[in-house]
Design an enzyme around this catalytic site. Sequence first.
Site, mmCIF file in Angstrom:
data_model
loop_
_atom_site.group_PDB
_atom_site.id
_atom_site.type_symbol
_atom_site.label_atom_id
_atom_site.label_comp_id
_atom_site.label_asym_id
_atom_site.label_seq_id
_atom_site.Cartn_x
_atom_site.Cartn_y
_atom_site.Cartn_z
ATOM 1 N N GLU A 113 50.353 32.041 45.356
ATOM 2 C CA GLU A 113 51.313 31.011 45.784
ATOM 3 C C GLU A 113 51.337 30.912 47.310
ATOM 4 O OE1 GLU A 113 54.328 32.862 43.267
ATOM 5 O OE2 GLU A 113 54.690 30.897 42.380
ATOM 6 N N GLU A 147 51.802 36.030 36.078
ATOM 7 C CA GLU A 147 53.231 36.321 35.835
ATOM 8 C C GLU A 147 53.562 36.389 34.351
ATOM 9 O OE1 GLU A 147 52.063 34.281 38.094
ATOM 10 O OE2 GLU A 147 53.193 34.398 39.959
HETATM 11 N N1 3HC Z 1 54.224 44.945 42.821
HETATM 12 C C1 3HC Z 1 54.460 46.247 42.964
HETATM 13 N N2 3HC Z 1 53.515 47.211 42.799
HETATM 14 C C2 3HC Z 1 52.291 46.793 42.480
HETATM 15 C C3 3HC Z 1 51.959 45.448 42.313
HETATM 16 C C4 3HC Z 1 52.991 44.486 42.517
HETATM 17 N N3 3HC Z 1 52.775 43.160 42.421
HETATM 18 N N4 3HC Z 1 50.649 45.346 41.966
HETATM 19 C C5 3HC Z 1 50.179 46.610 41.933
HETATM 20 N N5 3HC Z 1 51.160 47.485 42.242
HETATM 21 C C6 3HC Z 1 51.053 48.933 42.386
HETATM 22 C C7 3HC Z 1 50.748 49.619 41.059
HETATM 23 O O1 3HC Z 1 51.933 49.902 40.354
HETATM 24 C C8 3HC Z 1 50.030 50.864 41.527
HETATM 25 O O2 3HC Z 1 51.018 51.746 41.987
HETATM 26 P P1 3HC Z 1 50.837 53.328 41.780
HETATM 27 O O3 3HC Z 1 49.609 53.693 42.539
HETATM 28 O O4 3HC Z 1 52.109 53.890 42.314
HETATM 29 O O5 3HC Z 1 50.667 53.519 40.292
HETATM 30 C C9 3HC Z 1 49.256 50.392 42.759
HETATM 31 O O6 3HC Z 1 49.909 49.204 43.194
HETATM 32 C C10 3HC Z 1 47.812 50.082 42.475
HETATM 33 O O7 3HC Z 1 47.754 49.195 41.356
HETATM 34 P P2 3HC Z 1 46.643 49.357 40.232
HETATM 35 O O8 3HC Z 1 46.553 50.782 39.795
HETATM 36 O O9 3HC Z 1 46.923 48.332 39.205
HETATM 37 O O10 3HC Z 1 45.335 49.010 41.073
HETATM 38 P P3 3HC Z 1 44.031 48.229 40.649
HETATM 39 O O11 3HC Z 1 43.150 48.301 41.828
HETATM 40 O O12 3HC Z 1 43.532 48.687 39.334
HETATM 41 O O13 3HC Z 1 44.492 46.713 40.408
HETATM 42 C C11 3HC Z 1 45.613 44.670 40.894
HETATM 43 C C12 3HC Z 1 44.943 45.942 41.459
HETATM 44 C C13 3HC Z 1 44.568 43.816 40.175
HETATM 45 C C14 3HC Z 1 46.207 43.925 42.034
HETATM 46 C C15 3HC Z 1 46.696 45.106 39.862
HETATM 47 O O14 3HC Z 1 47.528 46.058 40.482
HETATM 48 C C16 3HC Z 1 47.573 44.001 39.372
HETATM 49 O O15 3HC Z 1 47.186 43.281 38.482
HETATM 50 N N6 3HC Z 1 48.793 43.899 39.921
HETATM 51 C C17 3HC Z 1 49.800 42.995 39.416
HETATM 52 C C18 3HC Z 1 49.489 41.554 39.734
HETATM 53 C C19 3HC Z 1 50.611 40.690 39.256
HETATM 54 O O16 3HC Z 1 50.972 40.684 38.090
HETATM 55 N N7 3HC Z 1 51.177 39.891 40.166
HETATM 56 C C20 3HC Z 1 52.268 39.033 39.864
HETATM 57 C C21 3HC Z 1 53.549 39.679 40.293
HETATM 58 S S1 3HC Z 1 54.962 38.708 39.869
HETATM 59 C C22 3HC Z 1 54.994 37.504 41.073
HETATM 60 O O17 3HC Z 1 54.185 37.485 41.941
HETATM 61 C C23 3HC Z 1 56.087 36.517 40.950
HETATM 62 C C24 3HC Z 1 55.940 35.422 41.914
HETATM 63 O O18 3HC Z 1 55.476 34.290 41.259
HETATM 64 C C25 3HC Z 1 57.230 35.114 42.580
#
Ligand code: 3HC
Length: 717
Positions: free
Chosen positions: A113, A133
Amino acid sequence: MNELTGMEVRGDGVAIITIDNPPVNALAAGVREAILERVRDAAADERVLAIVLAGQGSTFAAGADIKAFDAIGTREASIDRSTRMHRLLAGIEDSGKPIVAAIRGAALGGGLELAMACHCRVVSPDAKLGQPEVTLGLIPGAGGTQRLPRLVPPDVAVTMCVEGKPLDARAALAAGLVDRIADDGLLDTASRIARELAASDSWRVTRAIEIDPARAAEGLRAIEGRRARLQARPGAMAAQRALDALQAAYTEPFDRGAARERELFADCVLSAESRALRHLFFAERAAARPPGLPAGTPTLDIKSAAVVGAGTMGIGIAMCYASSGIPVLLNDVSRDALRKALDTISANYRSSVAKGRITQAQADLALSLIEITTSYDAFHHVDIVVEAAFEDLDLKRQIFAALGAATRPECILASNTSTLDVDALAEASGRPSQVVGHHFFSPANVMRLLEVVRGRATSDTVLATSLAIGRRIGKVCAVVGNGFGFVANRMLAYYMREAYLLLEEGASVGQIDRVLVEFGMPVGPFAMQDIAGIDVGARIRQHLAKLGKTRADGPQSEVPDRLFDLGRYGQKTQAGWYRYEKGSRTPIPDPLIDGIAAAAAARRGITRRNAIPDAEIVARVTTALANEGARVLEERFASRAGDIDVIYCHGFGFPHYRGGPMFYAETIGLDTVLARVREYRARFGDYWRPAGLLERLVASGGSLYAPDAVPAAPAVS
Ligand code: 3HC
């Protein structure tokens, strides 16, 4: 100045703003404000002609800080938060100087976004752009549902918001979401484009793009098509709300669409589904960090693998390794079995190519990495052996003794046993510290769970390597202790016990399956057994009977064993709990089962009921799961309630939007669960023993998820 972002003004007049919030540049409140502050500074700086926004490290931004959503308690708070996000992104769009997003790695959720509020997007070839999301029970909440449809065709916008899968760089370029792929020199390319935009004095503000009527009509058709497909799916609230928000994008001006998005986001963020899915997101990641395993434990480099046993499980496990680029030797005593295995593997890969899941080149590569062998001669080269032989302790002992001799001392010896004692195999191998359980779920190349069974002597390095290799081959791992059935199958036994007993009491196979599918399971317990094979469970029961044991406490229904005696093994014999026409997998109810259940009930002196309420079926099986899960925890076969949730969701498809059996228990209230256990004890007998942990937590008002709910200790045998 803030530490969550960096800024460097280069000699060419480009300000590079870097988001710096490791590990994934999540856009926590402070980060968002810091970005805007930097943009304002750059806009006010006379030296600056244009701006590039990038992420520090290998990620652009993984979205909003998911943890922070738990603090949102009311609709007003949610709408207020979203309004601030929208203002911030509008501030970036209206900065007065062109801003180019330079995207390396993930730009997900709020990260995308943010990128869409920039005036141009340049990506590295490894970029992943998505609105995931929905996988958290949310919709894009910072204008994603309004800006995305202004940049990409409707089918892409709808698919991205409803399925949550990211686009790779090429797909994003083809869809118009990004403007350029920079094969190398991402920042230089982005800077050059930023300067060009500044020189041209014209750049595109996404929210000002008009969606033309033809595209809007196409959008509405795409939305209706999706709605029809989602209608019957339980747990699809966020996907439906995403469609509502997209509909606003195709029918309303930007500001009204954005206001609608804020309302819909508030519905989602406060929903039980989203809470459950957010819980699972963090539980999955925590499960890979078992207590007692020191952070930074060194891991072994797994460059090649071997699998012993070319049956269904061995085939699936070999495919997991080969699909991840790891050469694998597939071993069996029978050449014929190996040839058949290769045919099955080829057919599986062909089917994946036909479904568009992988390319022909990927299938060819994976297939080329699998070599068959009837001996252990080449095993001294491999770094890990996964044994997937027939479930027989003596046979497995012999195999482990032979593997101990055939492999290098540092080679990991993993058993895919689903029930047997990993310590006994460790002892047979002659080097117990290298032995571990790797319990895959069928079909192993599809199901995401890997139970990593820590034996008494399993070394930290072997455990850490198991978790690392599990992740590399695409699994969600959870560490469990070495007890019969480990965690998943132990709990399944209690789920099945209640299903069998309900059947004897008068419910039908069809009713129980329907009710549990309506609850959110992908398939009911009886249809599931027809797929897995009724013979598998029957053989385990026979083995246990010889030892004077049972899989679950309480009455043992004779019904599944009667089916086994009749040769009704499930789909493979065209008859099990259901009948199947030749070549069809459609279950047909069979009145014969009711007759068998009635006879079993009569022998046990049970008066059958005419009707069993649907709600009782759900209550009985979920209470059995929660009570047994609590016992698993107090006996330390799992370290955390969240691990159990991960195990049951990924092993047996417990609805993710209910957060897992333990999270569901907390959602309905541990006191309610305990009251049900007590009620069932009074109705059915003492085998309904409340778990001590459950009683303690209810008495103290505690939570299964409190850090001190179970004394911290590694899950050991
Ligand atoms: N918020 C908080 N923590 C997050 C995060 C996020 N969006 N994304 C990842 N983390 C944290 C994980 O919990 C993990 O923490 P830890 O080491 O304490 O366990 C650390 O970051 C590393 O994450 P991964 O182990 O998942 O690392 P990868 O390298 O395997 O993957 C990634 C990276 C592809 C970015 C994966 O973390 C991911 O898919 N993250 C979530 C993405 C997501 O769903 N984003 C949408 C969020 S909601 C949003 O944005 C709403 C908006 O529209 C307003």
